[in-house]
Design a protein around this motif. Structure first.
Motif, PDB file in Angstrom:
ATOM      1  N   MET A   1      88.737 -16.409  66.991  1.00  0.00           N
ATOM      2  CA  MET A   1      87.345 -15.980  67.011  1.00  0.00           C
ATOM      3  C   MET A   1      86.593 -16.723  65.924  1.00  0.00           C
ATOM      4  SD  MET A   1      85.773 -12.168  66.589  1.00  0.00           S
ATOM      5  CE  MET A   1      84.029 -11.891  66.830  1.00  0.00           C
ATOM      6  N   VAL A   2      85.528 -17.410  66.274  1.00  0.00           N
ATOM      7  CA  VAL A   2      84.755 -18.200  65.324  1.00  0.00           C
ATOM      8  C   VAL A   2      83.484 -17.456  64.960  1.00  0.00           C
ATOM      9  CG1 VAL A   2      83.587 -20.389  64.921  1.00  0.00           C
ATOM     10  CG2 VAL A   2      85.670 -20.342  66.305  1.00  0.00           C
ATOM     11  N   SER A   3      83.236 -17.283  63.652  1.00  0.00           N
ATOM     12  CA  SER A   3      82.014 -16.623  63.221  1.00  0.00           C
ATOM     13  C   SER A   3      80.842 -17.595  63.313  1.00  0.00           C
ATOM     14  CB  SER A   3      82.161 -16.111  61.786  1.00  0.00           C
ATOM     15  OG  SER A   3      82.463 -17.176  60.909  1.00  0.00           O
ATOM     16  N   ARG A   4      79.723 -17.089  63.806  1.00  0.00           N
ATOM     17  CA  ARG A   4      78.542 -17.937  63.947  1.00  0.00           C
ATOM     18  C   ARG A   4      77.822 -18.072  62.616  1.00  0.00           C
ATOM     19  NH1 ARG A   4      74.365 -16.183  68.017  1.00  0.00           N
ATOM     20  NH2 ARG A   4      74.885 -14.094  67.295  1.00  0.00           N
ATOM     21  N   VAL A   5      77.411 -19.269  62.304  1.00  0.00           N
ATOM     22  CA  VAL A   5      76.650 -19.528  61.085  1.00  0.00           C
ATOM     23  C   VAL A   5      75.227 -19.893  61.495  1.00  0.00           C
ATOM     24  CG1 VAL A   5      76.394 -20.999  59.063  1.00  0.00           C
ATOM     25  CG2 VAL A   5      78.678 -20.280  59.800  1.00  0.00           C
ATOM     26  N   ILE A   6      74.282 -19.080  61.084  1.00  0.00           N
ATOM     27  CA  ILE A   6      72.875 -19.302  61.422  1.00  0.00           C
ATOM     28  C   ILE A   6      72.162 -19.769  60.164  1.00  0.00           C
ATOM     29  CG2 ILE A   6      70.759 -18.256  62.299  1.00  0.00           C
ATOM     30  CD1 ILE A   6      72.528 -16.200  63.726  1.00  0.00           C
ATOM     31  N   PRO A   7      71.699 -21.023  60.121  1.00  0.00           N
ATOM     32  CA  PRO A   7      71.039 -21.544  58.908  1.00  0.00           C
ATOM     33  C   PRO A   7      69.796 -20.742  58.541  1.00  0.00           C
ATOM     34  CG  PRO A   7      71.596 -23.324  60.426  1.00  0.00           C
ATOM     35  CD  PRO A   7      71.801 -22.041  61.180  1.00  0.00           C
ATOM     36  N   VAL A   8      69.503 -20.693  57.255  1.00  0.00           N
ATOM     37  CA  VAL A   8      68.304 -20.024  56.773  1.00  0.00           C
ATOM     38  C   VAL A   8      67.206 -21.062  56.552  1.00  0.00           C
ATOM     39  CG1 VAL A   8      69.580 -18.156  55.691  1.00  0.00           C
ATOM     40  CG2 VAL A   8      69.057 -20.201  54.355  1.00  0.00           C
ATOM     41  N   GLU A   9      65.997 -20.565  56.349  1.00  0.00           N
ATOM     42  CA  GLU A   9      64.875 -21.453  56.078  1.00  0.00           C
ATOM     43  C   GLU A   9      65.087 -22.213  54.772  1.00  0.00           C
ATOM     44  OE1 GLU A   9      60.824 -19.757  56.630  1.00  0.00           O
ATOM     45  OE2 GLU A   9      61.918 -17.879  56.945  1.00  0.00           O
ATOM     46  N   VAL A  10      64.368 -23.301  54.627  1.00  0.00           N
ATOM     47  CA  VAL A  10      64.389 -24.054  53.373  1.00  0.00           C
ATOM     48  C   VAL A  10      63.792 -23.178  52.270  1.00  0.00           C
ATOM     49  CG1 VAL A  10      63.513 -26.090  52.184  1.00  0.00           C
ATOM     50  CG2 VAL A  10      64.254 -26.251  54.567  1.00  0.00           C
ATOM     51  N   PHE A  11      64.393 -23.217  51.083  1.00  0.00           N
ATOM     52  CA  PHE A  11      63.951 -22.318  50.015  1.00  0.00           C
ATOM     53  C   PHE A  11      64.041 -22.980  48.653  1.00  0.00           C
ATOM     54  CE2 PHE A  11      68.519 -21.591  50.653  1.00  0.00           C
ATOM     55  CZ  PHE A  11      69.017 -21.718  49.361  1.00  0.00           C
ATOM     56  N   ASP A  12      63.320 -22.388  47.697  1.00  0.00           N
ATOM     57  CA  ASP A  12      63.498 -22.639  46.269  1.00  0.00           C
ATOM     58  C   ASP A  12      63.984 -21.330  45.668  1.00  0.00           C
ATOM     59  OD1 ASP A  12      62.655 -25.256  46.279  1.00  0.00           O
ATOM     60  OD2 ASP A  12      60.593 -24.810  45.680  1.00  0.00           O
ATOM     61  N   LEU A  13      65.214 -21.316  45.158  1.00  0.00           N
ATOM     62  CA  LEU A  13      65.791 -20.121  44.536  1.00  0.00           C
ATOM     63  C   LEU A  13      65.917 -20.355  43.044  1.00  0.00           C
ATOM     64  CD1 LEU A  13      67.246 -17.366  44.538  1.00  0.00           C
ATOM     65  CD2 LEU A  13      69.372 -18.599  45.051  1.00  0.00           C
ATOM     66  N   VAL A  14      65.239 -19.522  42.264  1.00  0.00           N
ATOM     67  CA  VAL A  14      65.318 -19.599  40.811  1.00  0.00           C
ATOM     68  C   VAL A  14      66.240 -18.485  40.330  1.00  0.00           C
ATOM     69  CG1 VAL A  14      64.047 -19.523  38.632  1.00  0.00           C
ATOM     70  CG2 VAL A  14      62.984 -20.530  40.673  1.00  0.00           C
ATOM     71  N   ILE A  15      67.274 -18.836  39.567  1.00  0.00           N
ATOM     72  CA  ILE A  15      68.216 -17.853  39.040  1.00  0.00           C
ATOM     73  C   ILE A  15      67.976 -17.722  37.542  1.00  0.00           C
ATOM     74  CG2 ILE A  15      70.633 -17.227  38.766  1.00  0.00           C
ATOM     75  CD1 ILE A  15      71.273 -19.115  41.114  1.00  0.00           C
ATOM     76  N   PHE A  16      67.348 -16.627  37.136  1.00  0.00           N
ATOM     77  CA  PHE A  16      67.198 -16.341  35.717  1.00  0.00           C
ATOM     78  C   PHE A  16      68.524 -15.780  35.200  1.00  0.00           C
ATOM     79  CE2 PHE A  16      62.809 -16.072  37.258  1.00  0.00           C
ATOM     80  CZ  PHE A  16      62.173 -16.908  36.352  1.00  0.00           C
ATOM     81  N   GLY A  17      68.975 -16.294  34.059  1.00  0.00           N
ATOM     82  CA  GLY A  17      70.307 -15.942  33.573  1.00  0.00           C
ATOM     83  C   GLY A  17      71.370 -16.787  34.240  1.00  0.00           C
ATOM     84  N   ALA A  18      71.024 -18.044  34.567  1.00  0.00           N
ATOM     85  CA  ALA A  18      71.905 -18.900  35.364  1.00  0.00           C
ATOM     86  C   ALA A  18      73.166 -19.338  34.627  1.00  0.00           C
ATOM     87  CB  ALA A  18      71.136 -20.134  35.843  1.00  0.00           C
ATOM     88  N   THR A  19      73.194 -19.187  33.290  1.00  0.00           N
ATOM     89  CA  THR A  19      74.398 -19.562  32.547  1.00  0.00           C
ATOM     90  C   THR A  19      75.277 -18.345  32.254  1.00  0.00           C
ATOM     91  OG1 THR A  19      73.224 -19.330  30.435  1.00  0.00           O
ATOM     92  CG2 THR A  19      73.217 -21.516  31.469  1.00  0.00           C
ATOM     93  N   GLY A  20      74.881 -17.180  32.742  1.00  0.00           N
ATOM     94  CA  GLY A  20      75.612 -15.953  32.474  1.00  0.00           C
ATOM     95  C   GLY A  20      76.835 -15.776  33.360  1.00  0.00           C
ATOM     96  N   ASP A  21      77.597 -14.733  33.076  1.00  0.00           N
ATOM     97  CA  ASP A  21      78.873 -14.500  33.744  1.00  0.00           C
ATOM     98  C   ASP A  21      78.705 -14.238  35.238  1.00  0.00           C
ATOM     99  OD1 ASP A  21      81.795 -14.156  33.297  1.00  0.00           O
ATOM    100  OD2 ASP A  21      81.391 -12.171  34.103  1.00  0.00           O
ATOM    101  N   LEU A  22      77.735 -13.406  35.622  1.00  0.00           N
ATOM    102  CA  LEU A  22      77.541 -13.094  37.041  1.00  0.00           C
ATOM    103  C   LEU A  22      77.168 -14.343  37.833  1.00  0.00           C
ATOM    104  CD1 LEU A  22      77.294 -11.062  39.380  1.00  0.00           C
ATOM    105  CD2 LEU A  22      74.907 -10.708  38.698  1.00  0.00           C
ATOM    106  N   ALA A  23      76.288 -15.160  37.282  1.00  0.00           N
ATOM    107  CA  ALA A  23      75.884 -16.387  37.970  1.00  0.00           C
ATOM    108  C   ALA A  23      77.063 -17.335  38.137  1.00  0.00           C
ATOM    109  CB  ALA A  23      74.752 -17.074  37.210  1.00  0.00           C
ATOM    110  N   ARG A  24      77.862 -17.472  37.082  1.00  0.00           N
ATOM    111  CA  ARG A  24      78.997 -18.395  37.131  1.00  0.00           C
ATOM    112  C   ARG A  24      80.081 -17.922  38.083  1.00  0.00           C
ATOM    113  NH1 ARG A  24      81.860 -18.044  33.281  1.00  0.00           N
ATOM    114  NH2 ARG A  24      83.078 -19.954  33.618  1.00  0.00           N
ATOM    115  N   ARG A  25      80.372 -16.620  38.081  1.00  0.00           N
ATOM    116  CA  ARG A  25      81.486 -16.098  38.868  1.00  0.00           C
ATOM    117  C   ARG A  25      81.127 -15.867  40.332  1.00  0.00           C
ATOM    118  NH1 ARG A  25      85.909 -13.697  36.399  1.00  0.00           N
ATOM    119  NH2 ARG A  25      85.964 -13.894  34.136  1.00  0.00           N
TER     120      ARG A  25
END
Length: 485
Positions: A1-25
């Motif tokens: 059984m193959v799961s379907r992958v539906i692409p999302v729209e083009v985006f700009d995602l800003v991650i505040f706290g990008a060097t933190g543990d949650l972002a890294r893990r």
């Protein structure tokens, strides 16, 4: 059984706290996996923002190390990693100080793509970030913000935080994330209930004896003891994770699988929760064991009355669930890491078999971790001669077995939820009034044990919790399910 992958729209995602543990893990490795699967396409970009003085090359190096550490080796494709890293940018911003970096971030934003902002920072900074995004005109009317728990520590602080966010963003733009709702099995709970005629007619107090919700951890609070000591298991787990699982089990069928329709029904469950008397609450702290420190040592507070374990007996005051108890428990340093929901059905109204036949209850178990899947135990005749002897057998569905090797490409909770943010789908996110209702139920419970001066019961590391928790169910003629991997 193959799961379907539906692409999302083009985006700009800003991650505040990008060097933190949650972002890294979780966040950055998860975004790489979605890119690898083909769900992130086009010219989408991911912009890291944190206090650390770092350039784009330094941030890309940090993300490359995170992928190497937290993504399975068989999914690390050097060519894809290089292409993913090309989509990354970085800006140094200290949300609590000055204006440095905000103009640079504004220049990075593109006018014709989805804009999302992930607040992977301490809750104290949520309001400041929301205000700066608004005042610098970085966020537009279609932008989305993602906020992590804890969303307040009581009703007053949750209301204040909701007010601050609402002054800059509409409710449709605010995504309060609870990663438990992104788990495949949690969503399958809704499918099992509402896409099949088999269970829903039985999903009430006439047929269900009781429900158990267990979230057990083997780790303690070492490394975050001072933070955890200000929250405890009630605030850290019950008010959000276990509450959300309870809502999905107990809610009425929504008129449609629509964000507000689903959240309306969850809100009704929270508002129907009855107050919990002291005798239906058990709190515990893990004790020292063979040189391993106990909770008091890990929290660095020898007088702490904060619980690392809690069990509650909960009732819902509505027609569907009148008389059916919900037993909730969660704790640290327990026997195994396991999260499950167990729905135990009542005995048949009349047995045609002798008592010696050995009847045992039917139980539907939804496993959230470590092996996601579902298990329904039913009674059958024991094979062989010698009369009618009954035995209990499982009808087992492990996703890994049932769906085949392609199941490995099913996104984890954070991946799924971030993609839902880009799509603008709030179904699996908490609404402001839902959060406030949960705190309105939780606060009196906490205030009760604080006013009584209750101390948590000690329990052994590697056990299933305090002995008093066993009695919570034994006095009702029931018993907890065994905690095991």
């Amino acid at each position: 059984m193959v799961s379907r992958v539906i692409p999302v729209e083009v985006f700009d995602l800003v991650i505040f706290g990008a060097t933190g543990d949650l972002a890294r893990r979780k966040i950055l490795p998860g975004l790489y996996r979605r890119f690898l699967s083909g769900q992130i396409t086009g010219e989408s970009r991911i912009i890291g923002a944190a206090r650390s003085e770092m350039d784009r090359a330094g941030f890309r190096e940090l993300v490359a190390k995170a992928i190497a550490e937290f993504v399975a080796k068989d999914r690390q494709d050097p060519a894809v990693i290089a292409e993913f890293l090309d989509r990354l940018d970085y800006v140094s911003i200290d949300a609590s100080k000055g204006e440095d970096g905000w103009h640079q971030l504004k220049e990075m934003m593109r006018p014709d793509v989805v804009r999302a902002f992930y607040f992977s920072v301490a809750p104290a900074l949520f309001g400041e970030l929301a205000e700066k995004l608004h005042s610098h005109e970085i966020a537009n009317s279609d932008s989305r913000i993602v906020v992590e728990k804890p969303f307040g520590r009581d009703l007053g602080s949750a209301r204040a935080l909701n007010t601050v966010l609402a002054s800059h963003f509409e409710e449709r733009q605010i995504y309060r994330i609870d990663h438990y709702l992104g788990k495949e099995t949690v969503q399958n709970l809704m499918a099992v209930r509402f896409a099949n005629i088999l269970f829903e007619p039985l999903w009430n107090s006439q047929f269900i004896d009781h429900v158990q919700i267990t979230v057990a951890e083997t780790v303690g609070v070492e490394g975050r003891g001072s933070y955890y000591d200000k929250s405890g298991a009630m605030r850290d787990m019950v008010q959000n994770h276990l509450m959300q699982l309870l809502c999905l089990i107990a809610m009425e069928p929504p008129y449609h699988f629509d964000p507000n329709a689903v959240r309306d029904e969850k809100l009704k469950v929270i508002r129907a929760l009855q107050p919990v008397p002291a005798e239906d609450i058990v709190r515990g702290q893990y004790l020292p064991f063979k040189g391993a420190p106990g909770y008091l040592e890990d929290s660095e507070n020898p007088e702490s009355r904060t619980e690392s374990y809690i069990a509650l007996k909960v009732h819902i005051a509505n027609w569907r669930w009148k008389g059916t108890p919900f037993y909730l428990r969660t704790g640290k340093k327990l026997r195994a890491r396991a999260s499950e929901i167990a729905i135990t059905f009542k005995e048949p109204p009349h047995s045609i078999f002798d008592d010696a036949a050995g009847w045992r209850e039917n139980v539907l178990v939804i496993r959230l971790q470590p092996d996601e899947g579902m298990n329904l135990t039913v009674m059958i005749k024991e094979p062989g001669p010698g009369g009618m002897r009954l035995m209990q057998v499982p009808l087992d569905m492990s996703f890994a077995d049932a769906l085949g090797p392609e199941v490995s490409d099913i996104p984890d909770a954070y991946e799924r939820l971030i993609m839902d943010v880009i799509r603008g789908n709030q179904t699996l996110f908490m609404r402001g009034d839902e959060v406030e209702a949960a705190w309105a139920w939780t606060d009196p419970i906490i205030e009760g044990w604080e006013s009584r001066g209750d101390r948590p019961r000690g329990y052994d590391q590697g056990s299933s919790g305090p002995e008093d928790a066993l009695m919570l169910m034994h006095r009702d003629g029931r018993r907890w399910r065994e905690i095991k991997e």
